[in-house]
Design an enzyme around this catalytic site. Structure first.
Site, PDB file in Angstrom:
ATOM      1  N   HIS A 192       0.770  -1.248  -0.010  1.00 49.00           N
ATOM      2  CA  HIS A 192      -0.083   0.176   0.048  1.00 49.00           C
ATOM      3  C   HIS A 192       0.730   1.158  -0.010  1.00 49.00           C
ATOM      4  O   HIS A 192       0.418   2.305  -0.450  1.00 49.00           O
ATOM      5  CB  HIS A 192      -1.088  -0.210   1.116  1.00 49.00           C
ATOM      6  CG  HIS A 192      -1.981  -1.036   0.708  1.00 49.00           C
ATOM      7  ND1 HIS A 192      -2.163  -2.321   1.476  1.00 49.00           N
ATOM      8  CD2 HIS A 192      -3.194  -0.987  -0.008  1.00 49.00           C
ATOM      9  CE1 HIS A 192      -2.973  -3.029   0.936  1.00 49.00           C
ATOM     10  NE2 HIS A 192      -3.657  -2.078  -0.051  1.00 49.00           N
ATOM     11  N   ARG A 299     -10.492   3.344  -1.111  1.00 47.54           N
ATOM     12  CA  ARG A 299     -10.019   2.540  -0.099  1.00 47.54           C
ATOM     13  C   ARG A 299     -10.228   3.246   1.208  1.00 47.54           C
ATOM     14  O   ARG A 299      -9.489   3.908   1.701  1.00 47.54           O
ATOM     15  CB  ARG A 299      -8.385   2.375  -0.285  1.00 47.54           C
ATOM     16  CG  ARG A 299      -8.110   1.245  -1.350  1.00 47.54           C
ATOM     17  CD  ARG A 299      -6.550   1.177  -1.322  1.00 47.54           C
ATOM     18  NE  ARG A 299      -6.109   0.103  -2.142  1.00 47.54           N
ATOM     19  CZ  ARG A 299      -5.658   0.182  -3.287  1.00 47.54           C
ATOM     20  NH1 ARG A 299      -5.691   1.322  -3.998  1.00 47.54           N
ATOM     21  NH2 ARG A 299      -5.374  -0.921  -3.995  1.00 47.54           N
ATOM     22  N   ARG A 335     -15.204   0.687  -1.200  1.00 48.26           N
ATOM     23  CA  ARG A 335     -15.015  -0.271  -0.495  1.00 48.26           C
ATOM     24  C   ARG A 335     -15.141  -0.214   1.150  1.00 48.26           C
ATOM     25  O   ARG A 335     -14.386   0.945   1.631  1.00 48.26           O
ATOM     26  CB  ARG A 335     -13.580  -1.016  -0.637  1.00 48.26           C
ATOM     27  CG  ARG A 335     -13.390  -2.050  -0.062  1.00 48.26           C
ATOM     28  CD  ARG A 335     -11.828  -2.530  -0.195  1.00 48.26           C
ATOM     29  NE  ARG A 335     -10.524  -1.950   0.136  1.00 48.26           N
ATOM     30  CZ  ARG A 335      -9.425  -2.149   0.006  1.00 48.26           C
ATOM     31  NH1 ARG A 335      -9.270  -3.123  -0.943  1.00 48.26           N
ATOM     32  NH2 ARG A 335      -8.472  -1.518   0.383  1.00 48.26           N
ATOM     33  N   ASN A 457      -4.014  -7.708  -6.204  1.00 48.36           N
ATOM     34  CA  ASN A 457      -2.954  -7.482  -5.299  1.00 48.36           C
ATOM     35  C   ASN A 457      -2.829  -8.472  -4.526  1.00 48.36           C
ATOM     36  O   ASN A 457      -1.816  -9.178  -3.889  1.00 48.36           O
ATOM     37  CB  ASN A 457      -2.912  -5.989  -4.686  1.00 48.36           C
ATOM     38  CG  ASN A 457      -3.030  -4.975  -5.599  1.00 48.36           C
ATOM     39  OD1 ASN A 457      -2.524  -5.142  -6.756  1.00 48.36           O
ATOM     40  ND2 ASN A 457      -3.761  -3.944  -5.192  1.00 48.36           N
ATOM     41  N   ASP A 458      -3.743  -8.922  -3.845  1.00 51.62           N
ATOM     42  CA  ASP A 458      -4.007  -9.967  -2.796  1.00 51.62           C
ATOM     43  C   ASP A 458      -4.290 -11.331  -3.364  1.00 51.62           C
ATOM     44  O   ASP A 458      -3.426 -12.370  -2.811  1.00 51.62           O
ATOM     45  CB  ASP A 458      -5.281  -9.537  -1.717  1.00 51.62           C
ATOM     46  CG  ASP A 458      -4.750  -8.522  -0.818  1.00 51.62           C
ATOM     47  OD1 ASP A 458      -3.762  -8.716  -0.085  1.00 51.62           O
ATOM     48  OD2 ASP A 458      -5.508  -7.853  -0.487  1.00 51.62           O
ATOM     49  N   ARG A 468       3.133  -9.768  -0.476  1.00 55.96           N
ATOM     50  CA  ARG A 468       3.440  -8.842  -1.362  1.00 55.96           C
ATOM     51  C   ARG A 468       4.241  -7.706  -1.196  1.00 55.96           C
ATOM     52  O   ARG A 468       4.435  -6.748  -1.693  1.00 55.96           O
ATOM     53  CB  ARG A 468       1.768  -8.236  -1.832  1.00 55.96           C
ATOM     54  CG  ARG A 468       1.038  -7.646  -0.531  1.00 55.96           C
ATOM     55  CD  ARG A 468      -0.318  -7.374  -0.862  1.00 55.96           C
ATOM     56  NE  ARG A 468      -0.798  -5.847  -1.357  1.00 55.96           N
ATOM     57  CZ  ARG A 468      -1.893  -5.709  -1.139  1.00 55.96           C
ATOM     58  NH1 ARG A 468      -2.875  -6.170  -0.970  1.00 55.96           N
ATOM     59  NH2 ARG A 468      -2.067  -4.192  -1.624  1.00 55.96           N
TER      60      ARG A 468
HETATM   61  C1  PEP Z   1      -6.349  -5.838  -3.923  1.00 51.43           C
HETATM   62  O1  PEP Z   1      -5.759  -6.484  -3.282  1.00 51.43           O
HETATM   63  O2  PEP Z   1      -6.019  -6.205  -5.484  1.00 51.43           O
HETATM   64  C2  PEP Z   1      -7.006  -4.656  -3.890  1.00 51.43           C
HETATM   65  C3  PEP Z   1      -7.379  -3.589  -4.904  1.00 51.43           C
HETATM   66  O3  PEP Z   1      -7.042  -4.090  -2.755  1.00 51.43           O
HETATM   67  P1  PEP Z   1      -5.691  -3.581  -1.814  1.00 51.43           P
HETATM   68  O4  PEP Z   1      -4.812  -3.366  -2.451  1.00 51.43           O
HETATM   69  O5  PEP Z   1      -5.913  -2.611  -1.133  1.00 51.43           O
HETATM   70  O6  PEP Z   1      -5.510  -4.836  -0.866  1.00 51.43           O
HETATM   71 MG    MG Z   2      -6.734  -6.503  -1.156  1.00 53.73          MG
END
Ligand code: PEP
Ligand code: MG
Length: 581
Positions: A192, A299, A335, A457-458, A468
């Site tokens: 992040h 977010r 979200r 991303n997750d 990550r």
């Molecule tokens: C993700 O996980 O792809 C996502 C968009 O949420 P974040 O990056 O805030 O975990």
């Molecule tokens: Mg995520």
């Protein structure tokens, strides 16, 4: 001239003087004092202890008001340290014996205690080390006259920050005018912190490992956030080359912005929605400037960071309705909060976890704390009459969680209806698909929601078991891994079979070669950092949908992430050479 390599986190080139920034360890001065100065040093200590006590009591009061007494009691351990009479006596004895300034004595003594506690068999004492260390830093900051949020106070000439690590909340405090770029020893591409840097349009390189050791204070550096390189003390020719690159980048951005008002449509008229990801309402002007069709991910947990109290329902309502109104008639997807992982809300004093990304995070936290969750749902629903609002839950892992979240949503809707508060009863509700169990069983989830938004991303970190934010294994974090291709395709196909639309809000949606692939897979909505939008739109406008579909067919036959990556770059080069480096 030396070049260091790291992970490109936010694109762009910046040059300037390096400023080491250490949020973790405070630089504690050591100077000798005379015996006559001892009473003055004791007084300084007393004042710092009182100030720290006031700060902790005020945080405690806020936590108690918002969360209840039992949560506020977590901070009692801090207060006990501050009131410890034997510690005071130890410091005074230390001052007399060593004749050093009080911060040095205080720091040495507490660090010694911490070492002993961390080695003890007693679990309770071991667990107290984090509390004691927190008190140590707070008292030191008060002794040193430092503001607890040092980054927001950075007002000197523009600098390149060099840090071991930066938390997302620290990054969120940066001012673009003061921080030209930043470099960190640790971290990954989709942390992040990296995402925040992109939003702020601050070039950044993370995961350099040796940055803090190799870049001294005041030295001139070039940060190439696009390629993940740092050049220390560059020669004239290199500076010229990068200045040219800077100008070229600015020119490309200007050209790309020409597509801003054109539709995100392929040559054979297949249209997709291009939306932006934001962390804070201030980013809306950038979203509009980059030509988004809406916001695909707000977010909201960033509203909770960098503060010592909870955002109230009213405050959240104001934030959501302002964004909804500014983007109207385009949709804004809120979200629900995704606290935990690498985003911590300090007043909650969450216990530290071995695997925070797999711990008490996102919807798990919201369902465990329905009081906080309901407040957010009320704010979202109330704001829904001010524009085109949709909402989604993060980190859903299966039907049960999704149902429970929807039940609470229904209860909150009834409550508002009883109070005659207007809201959009038809508000679209989606699930983020970012946990492998949800991806594999998304057919079971599709009937409970209006849309899916794939959080790659997750999803990538969980599916490939690659943290990550860990630079050591960043080479394994591959969006092009065949497993990810299959999972993403399956989610899109299952969503469509169930008649719901499917978007993606992970960083994967903003990388040109991957956008080509996702377009071919039939993704309906691409949501990414505002700065990435023009280039993604250009990719979409440069190809036939049928070509993108054939790229998918070929890519699915390949065996490794590297093969897929090279194939996608070559395919994009075929249709839009100017967009490939
Ligand atoms: C993700 O996980 O792809 C996502 C968009 O949420 P974040 O990056 O805030 O975990
Ligand atoms: Mg995520």
């Amino acid at each position: 001239m030396t070049t260091l390599k790291g992970i490109p986190a936010a694109p762009g080139v910046a040059m300037g003087k390096a400023l080491p920034f250490d949020s973790e360890e405070l630089l504690v001065p050591r100077r000798t004092i005379t015996e006559e100065q001892i009473p003055a040093e004791v007084l300084r200590l007393e004042e710092a202890l009182i100030k720290t006590r006031h700060q902790i009591v005020s945080i405690q009061k806020k936590v108690s008001d918002e969360l209840g007494q039992e949560h506020a009691e977590i901070l009692n351990a801090h207060l006990l340290v501050l009131e410890d009479q034997s510690l005071r006596e130890e410091i005074i004895t230390g001052l007399r014996k060593q004749l050093l300034n009080v911060e040095a004595i205080f720091n040495d003594i507490i660090k010694h205690h911490l070492k002993v506690f961390s080695r003890t068999e007693d679990e309770y004492l071991r667990e107290r080390t984090a509390d004691i260390d927190d008190v140590r830093k707070r008292v030191l900051r008060n002794l040193l006259g430092q503001h607890p949020d040092a980054l927001s106070q950075l007002r000197q000439e523009s600098v390149v920050l060099v840090a071991r690590d930066l938390s997302p909340s620290e990054t969120a405090q940066m001012h673009k005018g003061h921080v030209l770029a930043f470099v960190t020893d640790i971290g990954g591409r989709t942390s992040h912190t990296a995402i925040m840097a992109k939003s702020l349009e601050i070039p950044a390189v993370v995961g350099v490992e040796v940055a803090t050791r190799r870049i001294p204070k005041g030295v001139f550096v070039i940060v190439d956030g696009t390629h993940g390189q740092i050049i220390i003390e560059p020669d004239e020719a290199t500076i010229k080359r990068y200045e040219l690159e800077q100008r070229r980048g600015q020119e490309l951005n200007r050209q790309l912005l020409h597509v801003k008002d054109l539709p995100a449509e392929t040559l054979d008229h297949h249209t997709v929605v291009l939306s932006a990801n934001i962390e804070l309402p201030d980013e809306v002007p950038s979203v509009i400037a980059h030509g988004a069709n809406g916001i695909g991910l707000f977010r909201t947990e960033f509203l909770y960071l960098n503060r010592s109290d909870f955002p109230t329902e009213e405050e959240q309502y104001q934030a959501y309705s302002t964004v909804a109104e500014q983007l109207k008639p385009h949709p804004v997807i809120i979200r629900t909060m995704d606290l935990g992982g690498d985003k911590f809300f300090s007043p909650l004093q969450l216990p530290s976890e071995m695997n925070p990304f797999m711990g008490w995070r996102a919807i798990r936290f919201s369902l465990a704390r329905p009081d906080i969750f309901r407040l957010q749902l009320r704010a979202i629903l109330r704001a829904s009459v001010h524009g085109n609002l949709k909402m989604m839950y993060p980190m859903i892992s299966g039907s049960e969680e999704l149902r429970r979240a929807n039940e609470i949503l229904q209860e909150v809707k009834h409550e508002l209806a009883r109070e005659r508060v207007p809201f959009d009863d038809q508000i679209e509700v989606g699930a983020m698909i970012e946990v492998p169990s949800a991806a594999v069983t998304c057919d079971l989830l599709a009937h409970e929601v209006d849309f899916f938004s794939i959080g790659t991303n997750d999803l990538i970190q969980y599916a490939l078991a690659v943290d990550r934010v860990n630079e050591k294994i960043a080479y394994l974090y591959e969006p092009t891994h065949p497993a990810i291709l299959r999972l993403v395709k399956q989610i899109i196909d299952v969503g469509h079979a169930a008649d719901i639309w499917v978007g993606m809000c992970g960083e994967m949606a903003g990388e040109p070669p991957l956008s080509l692939l996702l377009l071919g897979m039939g993704l309906d909505e691409f949501s990414t950092s505002p700065v990435q939008l023009p280039i993604v739109k250009q990719v979409i406008r440069s190809v036939e949908h049928s070509f993108a579909k054939s790229v998918v067919e070929q890519a699915l036959k390949l065996r490794t992430g590297k093969e897929v990556e090279s194939f996608l770059i070559a395919s994009l080069k075929q249709v839009a050479p100017a967009l490939v480096e």
